[in-house]
Design a protein around this motif. Structure first.
Motif, PDB file in Angstrom:
ATOM      1  N   VAL A 100      13.723  20.360   0.209  1.00 42.67           N
ATOM      2  CA  VAL A 100      14.470  20.742   1.095  1.00 42.67           C
ATOM      3  C   VAL A 100      14.620  19.499   2.426  1.00 42.67           C
ATOM      4  CG1 VAL A 100      15.035  22.194   3.337  1.00 42.67           C
ATOM      5  CG2 VAL A 100      13.984  23.188   1.121  1.00 42.67           C
TER       6      VAL A 100
ATOM      7  N   LEU B 158      17.383  26.093  -4.539  1.00 41.92           N
ATOM      8  CA  LEU B 158      17.628  24.795  -4.029  1.00 41.92           C
ATOM      9  C   LEU B 158      18.690  24.135  -4.860  1.00 41.92           C
ATOM     10  CD1 LEU B 158      13.923  23.692  -3.626  1.00 41.92           C
ATOM     11  CD2 LEU B 158      15.716  23.887  -1.685  1.00 41.92           C
TER      12      LEU B 158
ATOM     13  N   VAL C 164      19.464  22.254   6.627  1.00 42.58           N
ATOM     14  CA  VAL C 164      20.050  22.513   5.112  1.00 42.58           C
ATOM     15  C   VAL C 164      21.615  21.880   5.279  1.00 42.58           C
ATOM     16  CG1 VAL C 164      18.651  24.319   4.731  1.00 42.58           C
ATOM     17  CG2 VAL C 164      20.870  24.678   5.646  1.00 42.58           C
TER      18      VAL C 164
ATOM     19  N   ALA D 118      19.705  26.186   0.002  1.00 47.01           N
ATOM     20  CA  ALA D 118      18.421  25.753   0.469  1.00 47.01           C
ATOM     21  C   ALA D 118      17.918  26.791   1.304  1.00 47.01           C
ATOM     22  CB  ALA D 118      18.540  24.532   1.071  1.00 47.01           C
ATOM     23  N   GLU D 119      18.865  27.343   2.357  1.00 44.45           N
ATOM     24  CA  GLU D 119      18.200  28.242   3.317  1.00 44.45           C
ATOM     25  C   GLU D 119      17.714  29.600   2.557  1.00 44.45           C
ATOM     26  OE1 GLU D 119      21.049  27.533   2.705  1.00 44.45           O
ATOM     27  OE2 GLU D 119      22.833  29.130   2.954  1.00 44.45           O
TER      28      GLU D 119
ATOM     29  N   PHE E 132      22.951  19.857   2.123  1.00 43.28           N
ATOM     30  CA  PHE E 132      23.318  20.753   1.107  1.00 43.28           C
ATOM     31  C   PHE E 132      24.470  21.349   1.161  1.00 43.28           C
ATOM     32  CE2 PHE E 132      18.559  20.920   0.915  1.00 43.28           C
ATOM     33  CZ  PHE E 132      18.364  20.765  -0.381  1.00 43.28           C
TER      34      PHE E 132
ATOM     35  N   GLY F 158      16.660  17.022   1.103  1.00 44.66           N
ATOM     36  CA  GLY F 158      17.976  17.449   0.904  1.00 44.66           C
ATOM     37  C   GLY F 158      19.030  16.314   0.579  1.00 44.66           C
TER      38      GLY F 158
END
Lengths: 100, 670, 255
Positions: B284, B340, B515, B345-346, B518, B287
């Protein structure tokens, strides 16, 4: 008397004789006596040199040398006694366990 | 965010546990003895206070969501390149800190009760707490560090603590071997990780997070050239090697099940809640780099999905409670990487956070069972403990429901979100996630039913009892967390799931700035037409709420199958086992992966090692022997000069003096 | 540098060395007569050297010759004597012969101290130790020297070189050799003082720290000598069994 050369010469001879004694005699006590003889040569030299420079520092050095000689006699003779108790002989050759 | 507050408290978060560890280690054997847990307990408690303070700072920050505070210069060079020990604080850091220090505190409290035998501290009591304190320090340094060098430092330090704690019972051969295995397998991953960091330095000429990520987002390297996607892929995959090792993903997962040889609190803390999630944290954090490489993201997603499925199948037939939980951890970590990999990601961090609660709870509960059963953890040797250990049973039941994805509990929300994101990316990944969810609920409840239901049985000569207050309090706290932690990530929304909930909440808003990479690259990636053929259909026809109902149903079906096979009609289970003997055997023996490793990797390496030893013994040592022969011969020839007699040495001295005098004085005679 | 001087100096040392070599104790045929002859020759050479070379310029008197000769002869006898007691006594003679030479140099205090400390205290210690550790009659190691030729070579070569150097720099020595009589001490201190007072003033002034250190050294040596000689030592070899092995080298109880 204004030449110290004979004294230097005498000191050198005493030192040389003492050195020979130190190197060639095998009795531990005589070895230490020979070092005292070498001290005598040094004392003669020190006094002569001090006179050459016109002060008494040489004599004082000689006195300190006397202290060292006394110390050495005390300790070294104590050690000689120990060594003698251990081996029953004063032969310096008997202490050669470090032979390569 | 106030810089002074951040720097003070982040220092305290790192140093208090370290101080506790030093005190426990230095004074434990002589002064503290059975009270050795106090310094570590207080140190970790202080760290938790610090984590709460930092969390409050981050939450109240309005526009700046990230702050880098240099603490001091570490390496200064004349050229002006230097690494400073700096901390980076952002929402991700603050959540990781809360999880790490919170679980650590509970585990330390639990260990106060667990590391005792009939109320007498076990051997190495102070050593255990010193290691735990050291681990909390390392993990906080890993999470707080503001550059890749500190990340690597913390990464290796937690690996060391893991090694030390797995091998805590070092006189047990299995524990020593497991510790060695964990260390070696992690080294493989860490080697790639180290290479990745070097490649980052080569590309961007910096290891500072902010500098590197700023350049990554612009797409230029230090020289101002465009960085190719291939370079990003290389960096991301090398970094991912480290994550695969540390977070026990396929194929480097083999160390985690063996790591269960360590004490149960260690399994709960290091091998479930914190250290193994370091890989997720790292991905993360990086990222921007990962999102810049579609290939790397695809690899992350596939490895995650495969690991989740693969580990779950192995957990189906194990009989050792801690091993089941270990495979379950591998599987859940696989979920996180799947999340991921599909740019959610969250959701992955959300799952990390909820997973920490219920998995730590389950491990601590298993430890409680183990404590009561006199060190036995295989549920073939006991059963029906429900009546003997009601508190442990109740809390473990809650944890198991959360793990199984029972609706409205913590695990349900986060897992479901990952599966949904997976469907949005590719229907195959989503299907794997759903099937794994079914298996998860089955093996979890198989464990619960076999251990706690049925006829009460305990091993011979064991006085089974409920655990004491020191152990039960953390269990209860974690159970409450396992029920309610998920609500940080949902909002009340009329017309949502069961008419009340919308699966997107405060947690997601909080993490949004972290994030972002992402999202930016992820959306573009999806829009670029890489969406799987079937996913459009799934997204279209199966709304998010529908998926939630489906996964709830799967969880209940799994629990139902487990009930039928383990409680209602155990004969049926035996029939099924006999019907598929080969399958059962393969699963029970964990696909023979360990055996294959030994046969195809360990043994050839050992043979190579033996060959090298031979070369060393004969060739290298021969050369060395030959080299030493010359001085040895010289010494042999010359040693006769050492007469060992006082006067001999004096004579040599005087002869030397005489010769020198002759040379010096006669040299200037004329 | 004149050739005859070099020949005389080195010849004196070579002959003297040979004499000492022949005089050193050996187990074989006695060579003491030859040694004595060579020694006499060397002594004569040294006298010629001092008298011929230096006497003319410096006025070294008969007292010097007498006592210097006694000192050298006694030294040679000390080194070559087969009985350690005789060595010790010859050493006393050396000290006694050197003392007048120091008086000639106006070192009265040193001369007195030398007699008291050396001929008195130190030599008494030596004689005691000899009595404690000497078997009856000269032992084998007293009757055989250890590599006498090497010793004589080393000692006399180094000293001959020094003496030779001394002889080639007569002018320098003569210039700087303007000796200072006791009166110069008056010039130094500004007070009419004798040698003893002068030594005392310098020693208590310039060398007071060294004096303190010397005192400390003596104290340490005294304690050390007591500690060393109290140590129980097991005898090596058969028939001389000492203490049990565990106690070897341990100190005896102090009282």
């Amino acid at each position: 008397m204004n030449d110290i050369a004979p004294y230097i010469f005498l000191g050198a001879l005493l030192f040389a004789i003492g050195l020979v004694g130190f190197l060639s005699r095998r009795n531990l006590i005589v070895i230490f006596l020979s070092t005292e003889l070498m001290f005598q040569g040094v004392v003669v030299n020190l006094v002569a040199m001090g006179r050459l420079h016109g002060h008494v520092d040489g004599q004082i050095f000689a006195l300190f040398l006397l202290v060292i000689a006394a110390v050495e006699a005390g300790l070294a003779l104590g050690l000689v006694v120990l060594l003698y108790r251990r081996k029953g002989t004063l032969d310096a050759e008997s202490w050669s366990s470090m032979w390569g | 965010m106030v810089e002074g507050t951040i720097s003070t408290w982040s220092m305290l978060i790192m140093l208090l546990p370290l101080l506790g560890a030093v005190l426990a280690g230095a004074l434990g054997p002589t002064v503290l003895k059975g009270r050795s847990h106090w310094p570590v307990l207080l140190g970790v408690g202080g760290a938790l206070v610090g984590a709460v303070v930092i969390f409050g700072q981050v939450r109240d920050a309005h526009d700046e969501h990230q702050m880098v505070v240099p603490l001091y210069d570490w390496i200064s060079t004349g050229a002006g390149t230097w690494f400073s020990v700096s901390v980076l604080v952002d929402p991700l850091t603050s959540i990781m800190l809360l999880v790490v220090t919170g679980v650590s505190l509970l585990v330390v409290i639990y260990a106060r009760g667990y590391m005792r035998d009939h109320n007498e501290p076990v051997r190495g009591y102070e050593r255990f707490f010193a290691y735990i304190g050291l681990f909390v320090f390392s993990m906080c340094a890993l999470v707080l560090g503001g550059n890749f060098l500190l990340l690597y430092l913390g990464w290796e330090a937690v690996g060391l603590c893991s090694y030390l704690l797995i091998g805590f019972y070092y006189d047990k051969p299995a524990a020593a071997a497991a510790a060695k295995k964990a260390f070696l397998v992690n080294r493989i991953g860490d080697f790639g990780f180290g290479l990745g960091i070097l490649l980052i330095y080569l590309t961007f000429n910096s290891l500072d997070y902010q500098t590197v990520f700023a350049m990554v987002e612009m797409g230029f390297d230090a020289a101002g050239d465009k960085v190719s996607t291939g370079r990003f892929t290389a960096i991301a995959l090398l970094l991912f090697c480290g994550a695969v090792g540390k977070s026990a993903q396929f194929p480097l997962y083999v160390w985690l099940p063996d790591a269960m040889e360590g004490p149960s609190p260690v399994s709960a803390l290091i091998h479930a809640a914190t250290m193994v999630t370091a890989g997720v944290y790292m991905v993360v954090r990086c990222g921007a780099i990962f999102a810049a490489s579609p290939t790397a993201m695809a690899v992350v997603a596939c490895v995650g999905a495969f690991t989740a499925f693969f580990a779950a199948t192995m957990a189906l037939v194990q009989t050792d409670m801690k091993r089941i939980l270990a495979y379950s951890t591998v599987s859940q970590l696989g979920y996180m990487f799947l999340g991921l990999g599909v740019f959610a990601a969250e959701a992955a961090v959300f799952h990390l956070y909820t997973h920490a609660f219920f998995k730590a709870l389950l491990f601590l509960g298993a430890g409680s069972v183990m404590h009561a059963m006199g060190g036995k953890i295989d549920f073939r040797e006991f059963g029906g403990l429900r009546r003997i250990m009601p508190w442990t049973y109740a809390t473990m039941l809650i944890g198991s429901l959360a793990l199984a994805g029972f609706p409205l509990l913590a695990g349900f929300w986060s897992k479901d979100e990952i599966i949904h994101a997976a469907f949005a990316q590719d229907w195959l990944l989503g299907t794997v996630g759903l099937v794994t969810a079914l298996m998860t609920s089955f093996y979890t409840f198989r464990m619960v039913f076999r251990a706690f239901h049925g006829v009460t049985r305990v091993p011979e000569g064991v006085h089974a009892h409920e655990s004491g207050g020191w152990m039960l309090v953390p269990l209860v706290v974690l159970a409450i967390g396992a029920i309610f932690a998920g609500y940080a990530g949902v909002t009340m929304h009329p017309g949502g799931f069961v008419g009340l909930f919308e699966p997107h909440g405060w947690f997601h808003h909080f993490l949004e700035p972290v994030v972002e990479p992402f999202k930016v690259n992820g959306v573009g990636h999806v829009a670029a037409g890489h969406v799987g053929e079937g996913s459009g259909w799934v997204v279209a026809h199966l709304s998010h709420y529908g998926l939630m109902y489906a996964s709830s149903a799967l969880a209940l079906i799994g629990i139902g199958i487990a009930y039928v096979l383990c409680v209602d009609s155990p004969m049926l289970a035996a029939v099924i086992r006999r019907a598929f003997p080969r399958t059962h055997e393969v699963l029970y023996n964990k696909y023979y992966v360990d055996e294959a490793c030994i046969r195809w990797i360990v043994e050839p390496l050992k043979r190579a090692g033996r060959f090298c030893v031979g070369v060393d013994n004969f060739v290298i040592d021969g050369i060395v022997w030959f080299v030493t022969a010359v001085p040895r011969g010289l010494g042999w020839g010359l040693r006769g000069l050492q007469q060992g007699a006082l006067q001999g040495y004096a004579a040599s001295m005087v002869v030397g003096l005489a010769l020198l005098l002759v040379i010096v004085l006669f040299g200037t005679w004329t | 540098m004149t050739d005859w001087l070099a020949i005389l100096i080195y010849g004196t040392f070579v002959v003297g060395g040979l004499g000492l070599y022949f005089l050193l104790p050996t187990t074989g045929r006695s060579t003491k007569m030859a040694g004595a002859l060579f020694g006499m020759a060397a002594l004569a050479g040294a006298m010629v050297l001092c008298g011929g070379r230096f006497l003319a310029a410096s006025g070294v008197n008969a007292v010097f010759f007498l006592f210097a000769s006694v000192a050298i002869v006694a030294a040679v006898l000390m080194v070559t004597s087969e009985k350690p007691v005789y060595s010790a006594l010859y050493f006393v003679l050396v000290v006694l012969a050197v003392t007048p030479l120091l008086l000639l140099q106006q070192a009265e205090f040193l001369a007195i101290a030398l007699v008291i400390v050396y001929a008195g205290a130190i030599l008494v210690t030596y004689v005691f130790v000899i009595m404690l550790s000497q078997q009856s009659g000269p032992s084998i190691y007293d009757r055989r020297s250890r590599s006498p030729l090497l010793a004589v070579f080393a000692g006399f070569v180094s000293m001959a070189v020094v003496a030779g150097q001394m002889a080639v720099l007569p002018q320098d020595w003569a210039i700087r050799g303007t000796l200072v009589s006791a009166n110069s001490a008056v010039a130094v201190t500004g007070v009419g003082v004798g040698n003893i007072e002068l030594v005392g003033r310098v020693m208590m002034g310039k060398y007071v720290v060294a004096l303190e250190i010397a005192g400390l050294l003596l104290l340490v040596a005294m304690i050390g000598a007591i500690a060393v000689s109290r140590k129980r030592v097991p005898a090596d070899g058969p028939g001389l069994e000492g203490l049990p092995l565990g106690q070897s080298g341990r100190e005896a109880p102090p009282f």
